[in-house]
Design an enzyme around this catalytic site. Sequence first.
Site, PDB file in Angstrom:
ATOM      1  N   ARG A 184       3.750   9.935  -7.453  1.00  0.00           N
ATOM      2  CA  ARG A 184       3.839  11.394  -7.722  1.00  0.00           C
ATOM      3  C   ARG A 184       4.650  12.133  -6.662  1.00  0.00           C
ATOM      4  O   ARG A 184       4.510  13.337  -6.463  1.00  0.00           O
ATOM      5  CB  ARG A 184       2.455  12.027  -7.856  1.00  0.00           C
ATOM      6  CG  ARG A 184       1.662  11.445  -9.006  1.00  0.00           C
ATOM      7  CD  ARG A 184       0.578  12.397  -9.483  1.00  0.00           C
ATOM      8  NE  ARG A 184      -0.101  11.825 -10.624  1.00  0.00           N
ATOM      9  CZ  ARG A 184      -1.140  11.002 -10.534  1.00  0.00           C
ATOM     10  NH1 ARG A 184      -1.635  10.696  -9.350  1.00  0.00           N
ATOM     11  NH2 ARG A 184      -1.686  10.520 -11.619  1.00  0.00           N
ATOM     12  N   LYS A 237      26.561  26.525  -2.018  1.00  0.00           N
ATOM     13  CA  LYS A 237      25.480  25.947  -2.827  1.00  0.00           C
ATOM     14  C   LYS A 237      24.113  26.279  -2.221  1.00  0.00           C
ATOM     15  O   LYS A 237      23.175  26.629  -2.933  1.00  0.00           O
ATOM     16  CB  LYS A 237      25.663  24.430  -2.986  1.00  0.00           C
ATOM     17  CG  LYS A 237      24.565  23.839  -3.854  1.00  0.00           C
ATOM     18  CD  LYS A 237      24.950  22.642  -4.648  1.00  0.00           C
ATOM     19  CE  LYS A 237      23.804  22.271  -5.608  1.00  0.00           C
ATOM     20  NZ  LYS A 237      24.069  21.084  -6.378  1.00  0.00           N
ATOM     21  N   ASN A 279      27.016  25.663 -12.751  1.00  0.00           N
ATOM     22  CA  ASN A 279      27.371  24.856 -13.927  1.00  0.00           C
ATOM     23  C   ASN A 279      28.640  25.347 -14.605  1.00  0.00           C
ATOM     24  O   ASN A 279      28.878  25.009 -15.778  1.00  0.00           O
ATOM     25  CB  ASN A 279      26.209  24.855 -14.924  1.00  0.00           C
ATOM     26  CG  ASN A 279      25.056  24.033 -14.399  1.00  0.00           C
ATOM     27  OD1 ASN A 279      25.250  22.956 -13.846  1.00  0.00           O
ATOM     28  ND2 ASN A 279      23.856  24.558 -14.540  1.00  0.00           N
ATOM     29  N   HIS A 332      29.463  17.959 -19.787  1.00  0.00           N
ATOM     30  CA  HIS A 332      28.363  17.046 -20.135  1.00  0.00           C
ATOM     31  C   HIS A 332      28.544  16.528 -21.561  1.00  0.00           C
ATOM     32  O   HIS A 332      28.256  15.366 -21.857  1.00  0.00           O
ATOM     33  CB  HIS A 332      27.006  17.748 -19.973  1.00  0.00           C
ATOM     34  CG  HIS A 332      26.631  17.947 -18.533  1.00  0.00           C
ATOM     35  ND1 HIS A 332      25.668  18.844 -18.124  1.00  0.00           N
ATOM     36  CD2 HIS A 332      27.089  17.366 -17.399  1.00  0.00           C
ATOM     37  CE1 HIS A 332      25.548  18.796 -16.798  1.00  0.00           C
ATOM     38  NE2 HIS A 332      26.407  17.918 -16.337  1.00  0.00           N
TER      39      HIS A 332
HETATM   40  P1  NAD Z   1      29.335   7.663  -8.374  1.00  0.00           P
HETATM   41  O1  NAD Z   1      28.036   7.766  -7.700  1.00  0.00           O
HETATM   42  O2  NAD Z   1      29.433   6.820  -9.592  1.00  0.00           O
HETATM   43  O3  NAD Z   1      30.430   7.162  -7.317  1.00  0.00           O
HETATM   44  C1  NAD Z   1      31.736   7.008  -7.740  1.00  0.00           C
HETATM   45  C2  NAD Z   1      32.284   5.611  -7.440  1.00  0.00           C
HETATM   46  O4  NAD Z   1      32.686   5.561  -6.090  1.00  0.00           O
HETATM   47  C3  NAD Z   1      31.311   4.472  -7.641  1.00  0.00           C
HETATM   48  O5  NAD Z   1      32.020   3.381  -8.179  1.00  0.00           O
HETATM   49  C4  NAD Z   1      30.866   4.135  -6.230  1.00  0.00           C
HETATM   50  O6  NAD Z   1      30.494   2.786  -6.101  1.00  0.00           O
HETATM   51  C5  NAD Z   1      32.104   4.428  -5.442  1.00  0.00           C
HETATM   52  N1  NAD Z   1      31.900   4.844  -4.065  1.00  0.00           N
HETATM   53  C6  NAD Z   1      30.998   5.700  -3.597  1.00  0.00           C
HETATM   54  N2  NAD Z   1      31.238   5.961  -2.313  1.00  0.00           N
HETATM   55  C7  NAD Z   1      32.294   5.227  -1.936  1.00  0.00           C
HETATM   56  C8  NAD Z   1      33.032   5.093  -0.736  1.00  0.00           C
HETATM   57  N3  NAD Z   1      32.751   5.823   0.331  1.00  0.00           N
HETATM   58  N4  NAD Z   1      34.064   4.229  -0.718  1.00  0.00           N
HETATM   59  C9  NAD Z   1      34.404   3.514  -1.829  1.00  0.00           C
HETATM   60  N5  NAD Z   1      33.772   3.626  -3.007  1.00  0.00           N
HETATM   61  C10 NAD Z   1      32.731   4.486  -3.052  1.00  0.00           C
HETATM   62  O7  NAD Z   1      29.878   9.104  -8.819  1.00  0.00           O
HETATM   63  P2  NAD Z   1      29.885  10.547  -8.150  1.00  0.00           P
HETATM   64  O8  NAD Z   1      31.109  11.176  -8.646  1.00  0.00           O
HETATM   65  O9  NAD Z   1      29.622  10.507  -6.711  1.00  0.00           O
HETATM   66  O10 NAD Z   1      28.631  11.255  -8.806  1.00  0.00           O
HETATM   67  C11 NAD Z   1      28.576  11.530 -10.168  1.00  0.00           C
HETATM   68  C12 NAD Z   1      27.143  11.763 -10.573  1.00  0.00           C
HETATM   69  O11 NAD Z   1      26.608  12.884  -9.873  1.00  0.00           O
HETATM   70  C13 NAD Z   1      26.974  12.070 -12.046  1.00  0.00           C
HETATM   71  O12 NAD Z   1      25.914  11.319 -12.565  1.00  0.00           O
HETATM   72  C14 NAD Z   1      26.600  13.540 -12.074  1.00  0.00           C
HETATM   73  O13 NAD Z   1      25.806  13.901 -13.171  1.00  0.00           O
HETATM   74  C15 NAD Z   1      25.867  13.672 -10.785  1.00  0.00           C
HETATM   75  N6  NAD Z   1      25.809  15.050 -10.270  1.00  0.00           N
HETATM   76  C16 NAD Z   1      24.608  15.522  -9.887  1.00  0.00           C
HETATM   77  C17 NAD Z   1      24.501  16.778  -9.352  1.00  0.00           C
HETATM   78  C18 NAD Z   1      23.181  17.275  -8.856  1.00  0.00           C
HETATM   79  O14 NAD Z   1      23.080  18.455  -8.530  1.00  0.00           O
HETATM   80  N7  NAD Z   1      22.176  16.445  -8.749  1.00  0.00           N
HETATM   81  C19 NAD Z   1      25.649  17.559  -9.206  1.00  0.00           C
HETATM   82  C20 NAD Z   1      26.872  17.046  -9.594  1.00  0.00           C
HETATM   83  C21 NAD Z   1      26.949  15.771 -10.126  1.00  0.00           C
HETATM   84  N1  GLY Z   2      25.188  20.877  -9.865  1.00  0.00           N
HETATM   85  C1  GLY Z   2      24.487  22.008 -10.356  1.00  0.00           C
HETATM   86  C2  GLY Z   2      23.271  22.356  -9.575  1.00  0.00           C
HETATM   87  O1  GLY Z   2      22.943  21.736  -8.596  1.00  0.00           O
HETATM   88  O2  GLY Z   2      22.606  23.276  -9.923  1.00  0.00           O
END
Ligand code: NAD
Ligand code: GLY
Length: 371
Positions: A122, A230, A248, A255
């Site tokens: 939890r 942020k 967003n 999305h």
């Molecule tokens: P990801 O986590 O898939 O990373 C992108 C790629 O880069 C992967 O192949 C990873 O293995 C590689 N990688 C990571 N760091 C590296 C490094 N330093 N050197 C070499 N390779 C590296 O993608 P992302 O773009 O980081 O994140 C996308 C995700 O984040 C989506 O699922 C999205 O929905 C989510 N997201 C969440 C929020 C939130 O507020 N929680 C906000 C924006 C996006």
């Molecule tokens: N990425 C949108 C949020 O964190 O609200």
Amino acid sequence: MRHEVNVDLGDRSYRIHIDSGNLDLTGELCKSAGLKGNCLVVTDENVAPLYAECVFQSLEKAGFKPALEVLPAGEPAKCQAQLMNLYSKAAAHGLDRRCFMVALGGGVIGDLTGFAAASWLRGIRFVQVPTTLLAMVDSSVGGKTGINISEGKNLVGAFHQPELVLMELDTLKTLPPRELAAGMAEVVKYGIIRDAELFQSLENSVASSSPRLQTSEETGRIIARCCEIKAEVVRQDEREGGLRGILNFGHTLAHAIENAAGYGQYLHGEAVSIGMVYAARLSVALKGLSVHESIRIEKLLAGLLLPVGAPNLAWREIRTAMAVDKKTVGGLTKFVLADRIGHVDFGCEVPEKLLEEVWVGMAPERNQQNH
Ligand code: NAD
Ligand code: GLY
């Protein structure tokens, strides 16, 4: 130069550390944040060979007992099966309520690990160590965690704030250019929603040279500015009652594209880029954003080597995917729209006909065929 940003949320407050050389300090910073006991470090197969050992050793040196779990890289890993896998690993490593998880990687690892931490027993504590630009400027800050299901992206999740966010700027040196560009889409977003000066500085750097971030000093400054924006928005509206929706901008269509195209086809930042062009064009029609500013947005994104045209997906598919977006209330999809670069409004209604017209206008020939 070292930057620190506070996310001010009362007893859930935490600090974002931005610097080069931070990975070696993981253990010490976890200790200073009051963390104790065993921990599970979650990472992916690309990040593990580059950075896991350093983090692991630093944690051990500071007296923690870490275990390492390496997952497949990419969006498909943000799923129920991997969540269950993390619960099993947490059980095997004896993670009790005093223990914590460490998310070492991009947004996929951060969202998944954060949700595992939010739900294991939890809720246990966790630390974000983002290694992509996108994760540094967006996903590691603010406490949104979750997974995708076949019905839609991020539909299952929880708000769960990390204990600390540790950004190692040097990790960006190994990030593939396509991933770096995807992260820049979220940086542009901050310019559009809150900081016209940041937007202008990005335009200048694209005009003057290569679109890649120039020096780690400049990188640190830009990342810190995005985190400040942020942090301030999240401080005012942690659980997205209203204002947080501005983060967003461009995401409603993004999305839908990610879902309709199949997770992983478009990087999140690439889909956000297309979504921001769409939102800018809706904004011209409904909010008085000037055509000139809409074109500036499009040109900046294209200059950063991001996609700006509608992909080869049928409108009907996109519209269906949009309807399951979390911002849809009572069947009505709400949008974040801009009246100028640097200022947006949330909760905007858009006539159904215009939604389709603008989409078709972004790729007239192909979408008319699909229609
Ligand atoms: P990801 O986590 O898939 O990373 C992108 C790629 O880069 C992967 O192949 C990873 O293995 C590689 N990688 C990571 N760091 C590296 C490094 N330093 N050197 C070499 N390779 C590296 O993608 P992302 O773009 O980081 O994140 C996308 C995700 O984040 C989506 O699922 C999205 O929905 C989510 N997201 C969440 C929020 C939130 O507020 N929680 C906000 C924006 C996006
Ligand atoms: N990425 C949108 C949020 O964190 O609200």
